[in-house]
Design an enzyme around this catalytic site. Sequence first.
Site, PDB file in Angstrom:
ATOM      1  N   ASP A 510      85.467  49.744  46.313  1.00 27.79           N
ATOM      2  CA  ASP A 510      85.080  48.431  46.811  1.00 27.79           C
ATOM      3  C   ASP A 510      83.579  48.444  47.108  1.00 27.79           C
ATOM      4  O   ASP A 510      82.926  49.493  47.064  1.00 27.79           O
ATOM      5  CB  ASP A 510      85.898  48.145  48.081  1.00 27.79           C
ATOM      6  CG  ASP A 510      85.816  46.700  48.537  1.00 27.79           C
ATOM      7  OD1 ASP A 510      85.347  45.840  47.759  1.00 27.79           O
ATOM      8  OD2 ASP A 510      86.220  46.426  49.677  1.00 27.79           O
ATOM      9  N   GLU A 513      78.742  46.538  44.443  1.00 30.41           N
ATOM     10  CA  GLU A 513      77.784  45.705  43.700  1.00 30.41           C
ATOM     11  C   GLU A 513      76.381  46.339  43.606  1.00 30.41           C
ATOM     12  O   GLU A 513      75.689  46.016  42.634  1.00 30.41           O
ATOM     13  CB  GLU A 513      77.700  44.326  44.338  1.00 30.41           C
ATOM     14  CG  GLU A 513      78.967  43.498  44.205  1.00 30.41           C
ATOM     15  CD  GLU A 513      80.123  43.995  45.073  1.00 30.41           C
ATOM     16  OE1 GLU A 513      81.280  43.891  44.626  1.00 30.41           O
ATOM     17  OE2 GLU A 513      79.859  44.502  46.186  1.00 30.41           O
TER      18      GLU A 513
END
Length: 926
Positions: A510, A513
């Site tokens: 997770d 980005e």
Amino acid sequence: MKSYQKLTTTQPAACRVEEEGAASMPTGHGKLAPWWVGSGLLVAAVLLSTITVWVLRQVSGGWLGPTPPPKCLLVPESHRFDCYPERRVVVTQELCESRGCCFIQSPPLAEGKQGVPWCFYPPDFPSYTLESLNQTALGMVGLLVRREKAYYPRDIEKLRLDVEFETDTRLHIKITDAANPRYEVPLDVPRVMKRAENPIYSLNFSRDPFGVLLQRKATGTVLLNTTVAPLIFADQFLQISTSLPSKFLYGLGEHRGSLLHSLDWNTLTLWARDVSPTESFNLYGAHPFYLLMEEGGDAHGVFLLNSNAMEVALQPAPGLTWRTIGGVLDFYIFLGPDPNMVIQQYQQVIGFPTMPPLWALGFHLCRWGYGSSNETWQTVRAMRNYQIPQDAQWNDIDYMDGYRDFTLDSQKFASLPSLVEDLHKHGQHYVMILDPGISSTSPHGSYWPFDEGLRRGLFLNTTQGQPLIGQVWPGFTAFADFSNPDTHQWWLENLQHFYAHVPFDGLWIDMNEPSNFMDGSEDGCPPGEFDSPPYTPAVLGDSLSAKTVCASAKQKVSVHYNLHNLYGLMEAKATASALIKIRGKRPFVLSRSTFPSQGRYSGHWLGDNRSQWKDMYYSIPGLLSFSLFGIPLVGADICGFSGSTSEELCTRWMQLGAFYPFARNHNTQNEKAQDPTAFSPAARTAMKDVLLTRYSLLPFLYTLFHRAHLQGDTVARPLFFEFPWDVATWELDRQFLWGRSLLVTPVLEPGVDSVTGYVPQGTWYDFYTGSSVNSSGEMLKMSAPLEHLNLHIREGSILPTQKPGTTTEVTRGNPLRLIVALSSHATAWGDLFWDDGESLDTFEKGNYSYVVFNVTQNIFTSTVLHASTEATKVTIGTLSVFGVQKPPSKVLLNGQEKPFSYLDNQVLTVSDLGISLSQGFSLQWL
């Protein structure tokens, strides 16, 4: 300067390149009309534009300023390509004309809406000239020269054009600096050894201004025409535009919206960002690929292999502009000609997806906020108590000590090793979350992951060469540099240490980005060309460092400015590799951030959605888009992640989610439980039933994943993939198919007991009863009480199903039931891929069984094309044939009579077959 033009094969200014490779460089320059003006339309276009502008001036009281030059009035509104795309700037006539562009003001739009650009390119705006073009073994190489400077700094005067006719259906066009090397995406792509012999496309070039014209030979359809606007290639601003042959365009992720993109002045930004899925925002991943449907049902795709921040501007011409701020223009064009083939051809370049373990296709349960391992365990036991299928239990960050990777909360999660042992005893699996931000504040010597990463130099660094410090869940953090192979080894060692205590089965990566609770770092970002580039695409937050690290951060392979969109891909690659080395089995990785080729390493979920009906709808175009992107293992958080779900919403969402290729119910902290055991008996039973339906279809689903892994077929599939000639399917995104055979029509709104769905032309059979529906290609109203999900089988299909159990391990030992859906010609076909469900490379090593099923002339045959010992462990128990027009007098199994049943709805059933899957057989009804 020369006009942007529509090319014809007779114009002497165009260099024509046909499949035989004959290319010429004419010296003359013919009379070239602007590309949008057809014969006899020039006067009308100018007159119409002039009248429109005059009327607007009268209405606006003159606020539109002086009358623009005639060459500007010539350009229709829909064909105005933006010359001043900068956001947060009020474009004035002075600013516009300083760039040499046309300025015509349009009435203002509502806040946040885009419209016709006020500042746009005139027909004679200077571009590159194609100075030379020479044949090569694979295609050709050309030199492009710009005589006049563009308006962005460090524009590049001479460009190299490389064209390779890679296959008959794939063309590769690359434009880069002719003199100096530039950053290129470090992605393995196929290298062809010989030129395509019979391409289904023809390629032409315009010399001055330079342009590409690509056509489909069979239809003459123009797929690309880049003469519509100038090519700009500066160091940090690369732009190329093209006309499009239709408005039916898909792809270009990751965004929330309908499957079909609007071309009404719509700009899509590609820059990985941690933000709850919201319309018009750039989301977690970047996928610079689009699929376009052409008139008549052909399809093509275009992939720009570029990882820099970019935006794609769509306009109603129809037209498209690629704008990126680094790298090179490296295009692959896929000619299909049908949409399934386009996606296969795309994956031939980026790589086919990995074959998931069978248990990954079971039901997964998670939430943030279980609070303890004992509470997690209670949920598992409750699921077992109600005999609700579940293959994997997950934990979010609450299992960690202070939210630090590779640690365990020794108080609240002390029993986690025992829980994992218990899961394994019951044929279940454990998945945990990991974040790439490594806590940097623990006392030296107390937290090995940071100490060792620092010692080996494995973190993203500032421009000063020190670890860049941001803030994520554990507080101040450094960020692992997965572009460094040494980081992969360190990641593996950390996972090995943790696995010794908690033998996990899969990993959920997770925040990759990468996400940062600060903008840039604890010290902000330094001034300079990376953090403050000459042009910033329309990213959320208006800065490349918004809620992520500084673009100037240093990584092993390049600067973060170039690698940002690759961060999740590189982490997924390291994680999958580590899992293989630790467990020796197929890896299961779920990643939030993605980039082309990610399907080779991980699946994806659609992020932090909300418990709302519209979020449930948006999950369908989301999962279908990722099917286009070569990541078939995809789903959304069932029942919604944030907010509070309702029993009705969660029941409907469990029904839809049971047909996500990846099915996980996930919930945020401080919200009421939403696992199936938390609801009333009626809702719980409906959820259990639909999960049992999913588990019964696992042999079919698993075979679809095999075909995805082998040749790039999609698993969840838009209807238009199977019915490309039916224009009514091109906009459908409230239904989908599994493979070519199973139509899923979910309820997506509250308070209803029916659903209206499109049923393509032909005969479809109710999955549960076998009753037939004959459709001419129409919207049909279907009964849909709360406990029912509409599923229909397409005529001509054979679906391998299995008696469902509560885990995939139990299910795979149960007898198979083959469902035959006869076509109007009384034929059908299907197949089954079968292996042990977890070993590496079973197909590549030959450790699998592959069986083909066929029906012709009332004879069903099962043909074993490849066999392994696994197939001897399962039997075929039942054969159900839908659409048998009249009652048989007898049924013969390998020539011997068998009892059977026949119902009024034309369903023939033969039970108690007891035949090993490894044995071929035939069954005839007379």
